[in-house]
Scaffold this motif. Structure first.
Motif, PDB file in Angstrom:
ATOM      1  N   ARG A   2       6.135   6.151  63.761  1.00  0.00           N
ATOM      2  CA  ARG A   2       4.617   5.652  63.441  1.00  0.00           C
ATOM      3  C   ARG A   2       4.408   4.419  62.742  1.00  0.00           C
ATOM      4  O   ARG A   2       3.630   3.792  63.014  1.00  0.00           O
ATOM      5  CB  ARG A   2       4.245   6.792  62.719  1.00  0.00           C
ATOM      6  CG  ARG A   2       2.783   6.917  62.123  1.00  0.00           C
ATOM      7  CD  ARG A   2       2.005   7.972  62.032  1.00  0.00           C
ATOM      8  NE  ARG A   2       0.874   7.952  61.634  1.00  0.00           N
ATOM      9  CZ  ARG A   2      -0.247   7.386  61.919  1.00  0.00           C
ATOM     10  NH1 ARG A   2      -0.407   6.986  63.225  1.00  0.00           N
ATOM     11  NH2 ARG A   2      -1.573   7.290  61.443  1.00  0.00           N
ATOM     12  N   THR A   3       5.516   4.251  61.827  1.00  0.00           N
ATOM     13  CA  THR A   3       5.279   2.812  60.912  1.00  0.00           C
ATOM     14  C   THR A   3       5.428   1.614  61.822  1.00  0.00           C
ATOM     15  O   THR A   3       4.473   0.766  61.817  1.00  0.00           O
ATOM     16  CB  THR A   3       6.380   2.885  59.850  1.00  0.00           C
ATOM     17  OG1 THR A   3       6.421   4.080  59.045  1.00  0.00           O
ATOM     18  CG2 THR A   3       6.312   1.748  59.041  1.00  0.00           C
ATOM     19  N   VAL A   5       4.430   1.538  65.126  1.00  0.00           N
ATOM     20  CA  VAL A   5       3.332   1.660  65.770  1.00  0.00           C
ATOM     21  C   VAL A   5       2.037   0.979  64.922  1.00  0.00           C
ATOM     22  O   VAL A   5       1.423   0.157  65.393  1.00  0.00           O
ATOM     23  CB  VAL A   5       2.850   2.818  66.490  1.00  0.00           C
ATOM     24  CG1 VAL A   5       1.174   2.768  66.975  1.00  0.00           C
ATOM     25  CG2 VAL A   5       3.798   3.284  67.317  1.00  0.00           C
ATOM     26  N   VAL A   6       2.192   1.426  63.800  1.00  0.00           N
ATOM     27  CA  VAL A   6       0.944   0.857  62.748  1.00  0.00           C
ATOM     28  C   VAL A   6       1.400  -0.668  62.334  1.00  0.00           C
ATOM     29  O   VAL A   6       0.242  -1.538  62.448  1.00  0.00           O
ATOM     30  CB  VAL A   6       1.241   1.602  61.488  1.00  0.00           C
ATOM     31  CG1 VAL A   6       0.094   0.717  60.430  1.00  0.00           C
ATOM     32  CG2 VAL A   6       0.450   3.035  61.691  1.00  0.00           C
ATOM     33  N   ASN A   7       2.439  -0.895  62.358  1.00  0.00           N
ATOM     34  CA  ASN A   7       2.724  -2.710  62.064  1.00  0.00           C
ATOM     35  C   ASN A   7       2.348  -3.359  63.263  1.00  0.00           C
ATOM     36  O   ASN A   7       1.987  -4.497  62.853  1.00  0.00           O
ATOM     37  CB  ASN A   7       4.375  -2.681  61.585  1.00  0.00           C
ATOM     38  CG  ASN A   7       4.322  -2.279  60.222  1.00  0.00           C
ATOM     39  OD1 ASN A   7       3.527  -2.226  59.226  1.00  0.00           O
ATOM     40  ND2 ASN A   7       5.675  -1.952  59.938  1.00  0.00           N
ATOM     41  N   ARG A   9       0.050  -2.704  65.555  1.00  0.00           N
ATOM     42  CA  ARG A   9      -1.282  -2.637  65.644  1.00  0.00           C
ATOM     43  C   ARG A   9      -1.873  -3.879  64.493  1.00  0.00           C
ATOM     44  O   ARG A   9      -2.683  -4.535  65.252  1.00  0.00           O
ATOM     45  CB  ARG A   9      -1.837  -1.217  65.394  1.00  0.00           C
ATOM     46  CG  ARG A   9      -3.265  -1.073  65.809  1.00  0.00           C
ATOM     47  CD  ARG A   9      -3.932   0.175  65.913  1.00  0.00           C
ATOM     48  NE  ARG A   9      -4.253   0.356  64.261  1.00  0.00           N
ATOM     49  CZ  ARG A   9      -3.885   1.590  63.695  1.00  0.00           C
ATOM     50  NH1 ARG A   9      -3.610   2.599  64.384  1.00  0.00           N
ATOM     51  NH2 ARG A   9      -4.377   1.681  62.505  1.00  0.00           N
ATOM     52  N   LEU A  10      -1.174  -3.612  63.538  1.00  0.00           N
ATOM     53  CA  LEU A  10      -2.043  -4.550  62.586  1.00  0.00           C
ATOM     54  C   LEU A  10      -1.551  -5.986  62.889  1.00  0.00           C
ATOM     55  O   LEU A  10      -2.321  -7.058  62.947  1.00  0.00           O
ATOM     56  CB  LEU A  10      -1.289  -4.444  61.128  1.00  0.00           C
ATOM     57  CG  LEU A  10      -2.013  -3.387  60.259  1.00  0.00           C
ATOM     58  CD1 LEU A  10      -0.917  -2.949  59.097  1.00  0.00           C
ATOM     59  CD2 LEU A  10      -3.327  -3.891  59.802  1.00  0.00           C
TER      60      LEU A  10
END
Length: 72
Positions: A2-3, A5-7, A9-10
């Motif tokens: 998840r981390t 994917v978040v990174n 996306r950012l």
């Protein structure tokens, strides 16, 4: 996972925002003028200035010197 994917996306959002901030306001003609016409005008200006100051013998020096510094 998840981390990651978040990174990603950012990162993608930052990249897109940077592109929009730099180039979205430009029309294609303005973009081409800034990438082609302005460097050619700079080369021409400094070559003519160099020819005026030192003579025609060193014209190639000014053309080559300005061509290498005009690259994006």
């Amino acid at each position: 996972m998840r981390t990651l994917v978040v990174n990603l996306r950012l990162f993608w959002q930052g990249t897109l925002l940077s592109y929009i901030a730099l180039f979205h306001w430009l029309r294609p003609t303005t973009y081409l003028a800034s990438k082609i016409l302005m460097p050619l005008a700079q080369i021409l200006f400094f070559t003519i200035l160099g020819i005026y100051a030192t003579g025609r013998d060193s014209a190639s020096f000014y053309v080559i010197g300005n061509a290498s510094s005009s690259r994006p």
